[in-house]
Design a protein around this motif. Structure first.
Motif, PDB file in Angstrom:
ATOM      1  N   GLU A 102     -49.389   0.473-111.578  1.00  0.00           N
ATOM      2  CA  GLU A 102     -50.425  -0.112-110.756  1.00  0.00           C
ATOM      3  C   GLU A 102     -50.480   1.027-109.692  1.00  0.00           C
ATOM      4  OE1 GLU A 102     -53.465  -2.104-108.823  1.00  0.00           O
ATOM      5  OE2 GLU A 102     -52.703  -2.228-110.769  1.00  0.00           O
ATOM      6  N   ALA A 103     -49.488   1.355-109.103  1.00  0.00           N
ATOM      7  CA  ALA A 103     -49.598   2.538-107.928  1.00  0.00           C
ATOM      8  C   ALA A 103     -50.392   3.801-108.318  1.00  0.00           C
ATOM      9  CB  ALA A 103     -48.116   2.897-107.636  1.00  0.00           C
ATOM     10  N   ILE A 104     -49.987   4.183-109.849  1.00  0.00           N
ATOM     11  CA  ILE A 104     -50.824   5.339-110.222  1.00  0.00           C
ATOM     12  C   ILE A 104     -52.308   4.942-110.251  1.00  0.00           C
ATOM     13  CG2 ILE A 104     -51.283   6.823-112.392  1.00  0.00           C
ATOM     14  CD1 ILE A 104     -48.082   6.555-112.623  1.00  0.00           C
ATOM     15  N   ARG A 105     -52.642   3.765-110.767  1.00  0.00           N
ATOM     16  CA  ARG A 105     -53.963   3.462-110.660  1.00  0.00           C
ATOM     17  C   ARG A 105     -54.812   3.495-109.350  1.00  0.00           C
ATOM     18  NH1 ARG A 105     -52.260   0.310-115.268  1.00  0.00           N
ATOM     19  NH2 ARG A 105     -51.839  -1.380-114.032  1.00  0.00           N
ATOM     20  N   ALA A 130     -55.207   6.982-108.078  1.00  0.00           N
ATOM     21  CA  ALA A 130     -56.318   7.657-109.067  1.00  0.00           C
ATOM     22  C   ALA A 130     -57.556   7.195-108.468  1.00  0.00           C
ATOM     23  CB  ALA A 130     -56.088   7.411-110.417  1.00  0.00           C
ATOM     24  N   THR A 131     -57.733   5.839-107.966  1.00  0.00           N
ATOM     25  CA  THR A 131     -58.949   5.291-107.444  1.00  0.00           C
ATOM     26  C   THR A 131     -59.079   6.172-105.984  1.00  0.00           C
ATOM     27  OG1 THR A 131     -58.587   3.348-108.528  1.00  0.00           O
ATOM     28  CG2 THR A 131     -59.837   3.236-106.744  1.00  0.00           C
ATOM     29  N   ILE A 132     -57.950   6.407-105.210  1.00  0.00           N
ATOM     30  CA  ILE A 132     -58.360   6.690-103.984  1.00  0.00           C
ATOM     31  C   ILE A 132     -58.661   8.177-104.112  1.00  0.00           C
ATOM     32  CG2 ILE A 132     -57.111   7.785-101.687  1.00  0.00           C
ATOM     33  CD1 ILE A 132     -55.305   5.054-102.309  1.00  0.00           C
TER      34      ILE A 132
END
Length: 53
Positions: free
Chosen positions: A10-13, A16-18
């Motif tokens: 979730e942190a990686i997602r 990536a969104t930011i």
């Protein structure tokens, strides 16, 4: 050793969104809105009705 951590995924997602959002804002900036100019020949709300020379 190859177990999946849902919090890490979730942190990686989120990161990536930011990054994608920042890239798109830099690549395709939103133009500033064009505001109508107030000229002496037009009446505006801030004028008292007299035209300036």
């Amino acid at each position: 050793m190859n177990h999946r951590d849902p919090h890490r995924a979730e942190a990686i997602r989120q990161i990536a969104t930011i990054l994608a959002s920042a890239y798109l804002r830099l690549r395709f900036p939103v133009p500033e809105p064009v505001l109508p100019l107030d000229c002496p020949e037009t009446k505006s709300d801030s004028c008292d009705g007299r035209l300036t020379p």
